[in-house]
Write a protein that holds these residues in place. Structure first.
Motif, PDB file in Angstrom:
ATOM      1  N   ASP A 106       0.639  -0.515   0.096  1.00  0.00           N
ATOM      2  CA  ASP A 106      -0.092  -0.048  -0.333  1.00  0.00           C
ATOM      3  C   ASP A 106       0.611   1.337  -0.194  1.00  0.00           C
ATOM      4  OD1 ASP A 106      -2.201   1.593   0.115  1.00  0.00           O
ATOM      5  OD2 ASP A 106      -2.383   1.209   2.448  1.00  0.00           O
ATOM      6  N   ILE A 107       0.468   2.276   0.096  1.00  0.00           N
ATOM      7  CA  ILE A 107       1.558   3.489  -0.588  1.00  0.00           C
ATOM      8  C   ILE A 107       0.532   4.661  -0.204  1.00  0.00           C
ATOM      9  CG2 ILE A 107       2.019   5.754  -2.266  1.00  0.00           C
ATOM     10  CD1 ILE A 107       3.260   3.113  -4.183  1.00  0.00           C
ATOM     11  N   ARG A 108       0.681   5.325   1.181  1.00  0.00           N
ATOM     12  CA  ARG A 108      -0.528   6.699   1.249  1.00  0.00           C
ATOM     13  C   ARG A 108      -0.478   7.523   1.445  1.00  0.00           C
ATOM     14  NH1 ARG A 108      -4.479   3.024   4.867  1.00  0.00           N
ATOM     15  NH2 ARG A 108      -5.216   1.506   3.424  1.00  0.00           N
ATOM     16  N   SER A 109      -0.683   9.062   1.623  1.00  0.00           N
ATOM     17  CA  SER A 109      -0.200  10.202   2.244  1.00  0.00           C
ATOM     18  C   SER A 109      -0.412   9.936   2.665  1.00  0.00           C
ATOM     19  CB  SER A 109      -0.827  11.190   1.434  1.00  0.00           C
ATOM     20  OG  SER A 109      -0.560  12.314   1.864  1.00  0.00           O
ATOM     21  N   GLY A 110       0.452  10.593   4.089  1.00  0.00           N
ATOM     22  CA  GLY A 110       0.632  10.597   5.497  1.00  0.00           C
ATOM     23  C   GLY A 110       1.092  12.390   6.008  1.00  0.00           C
ATOM     24  N   PRO A 111       1.216  12.044   7.304  1.00  0.00           N
ATOM     25  CA  PRO A 111       1.631  13.472   7.933  1.00  0.00           C
ATOM     26  C   PRO A 111       3.387  13.962   7.673  1.00  0.00           C
ATOM     27  CG  PRO A 111       1.274  12.039   9.802  1.00  0.00           C
ATOM     28  CD  PRO A 111       1.224  11.239   8.239  1.00  0.00           C
ATOM     29  N   ARG A 117       3.489   1.115   3.223  1.00  0.00           N
ATOM     30  CA  ARG A 117       3.637   0.154   3.121  1.00  0.00           C
ATOM     31  C   ARG A 117       3.858  -1.972   2.578  1.00  0.00           C
ATOM     32  NH1 ARG A 117       0.497   3.601   5.551  1.00  0.00           N
ATOM     33  NH2 ARG A 117      -0.431   3.509   8.135  1.00  0.00           N
ATOM     34  N   VAL A 118       4.251  -2.305   3.563  1.00  0.00           N
ATOM     35  CA  VAL A 118       5.869  -3.206   2.949  1.00  0.00           C
ATOM     36  C   VAL A 118       5.241  -4.127   3.697  1.00  0.00           C
ATOM     37  CG1 VAL A 118       7.000  -2.317   1.471  1.00  0.00           C
ATOM     38  CG2 VAL A 118       7.952  -3.088   4.035  1.00  0.00           C
TER      39      VAL A 118
END
Length: 170
Positions: A106-111, A117-118
């Motif tokens: 998963d790849i998400r924008s974070g703060p 995520r792997v």
């Protein structure tokens, strides 16, 4: 008062030159609008792509035990800590660990940047465990780099992401 012929001629000449002057300023130049470079990708898409590339290169380096290649994916601020611990007993590049499989989930924008995520399979002898990790990837000047790595404590509580195809390590 009646305008003189010279004043009328000057006004007419000015009006005739107006379209040329406007084109020179960029107003009304349709060819320029067509040829203006457009961004290749939206910023969010580029961030996700660059983050994926950096983390995949790090996972590949872990699998190959290529410490220099792994280090090159990290932001400069992490280099000293990496140098001290990468090949230590619990380091990502420790000799007694093997990484038979690693995949981005998963790849998400974070703060603090992009959160990648792997799922990493780590083998020690005959025992293999799967460790969920999250890498934080950010921009450092004009380049992208890994700014952090931590256990992914949200994996158990998070639903399986949709639209992300895991990428196995080479």
């Amino acid at each position: 008062m009646r305008p003189t012929q010279s004043r009328l001629a000057a006004t007419a000449a000015g009006l005739m030159l107006l379209p040329v002057a406007l084109v020179g300023c960029g107003i009304g130049d349709k060819d320029e609008e067509k040829s203006a470079p457009k961004p290749a990708r939206a910023p969010a898409e580029e961030a996700a792509t660059r983050s994926r590339e950096r983390v995949q290169a790090y996972l590949d380096a872990m699998t190959a035990k290529d410490v220099a290649a792994g280090r090159s994916q990290l932001c400069a601020l992490l280099h000293d800590g990496f140098d001290r611990g990468a090949t230590g007993p619990n380091g990502d590049f420790a000799d007694h660990f093997q990484v038979p499989e690693a995949a981005i989930t998963d790849i998400r924008s974070g703060p603090l940047g992009q959160e990648v995520r792997v799922s990493v399979s780590v083998a020690v002898g005959k025992r293999t465990v799967v460790r969920p990790l999250v890498f934080t990837v950010t921009r450092d000047g004009s380049d992208w780099c890994i700014a952090g790595e931590a256990p992914d404590v949200t994996t158990a509580a998070s639903p399986t992401p949709t639209g992300v195809v895991p990428s196995p390590a080479s």
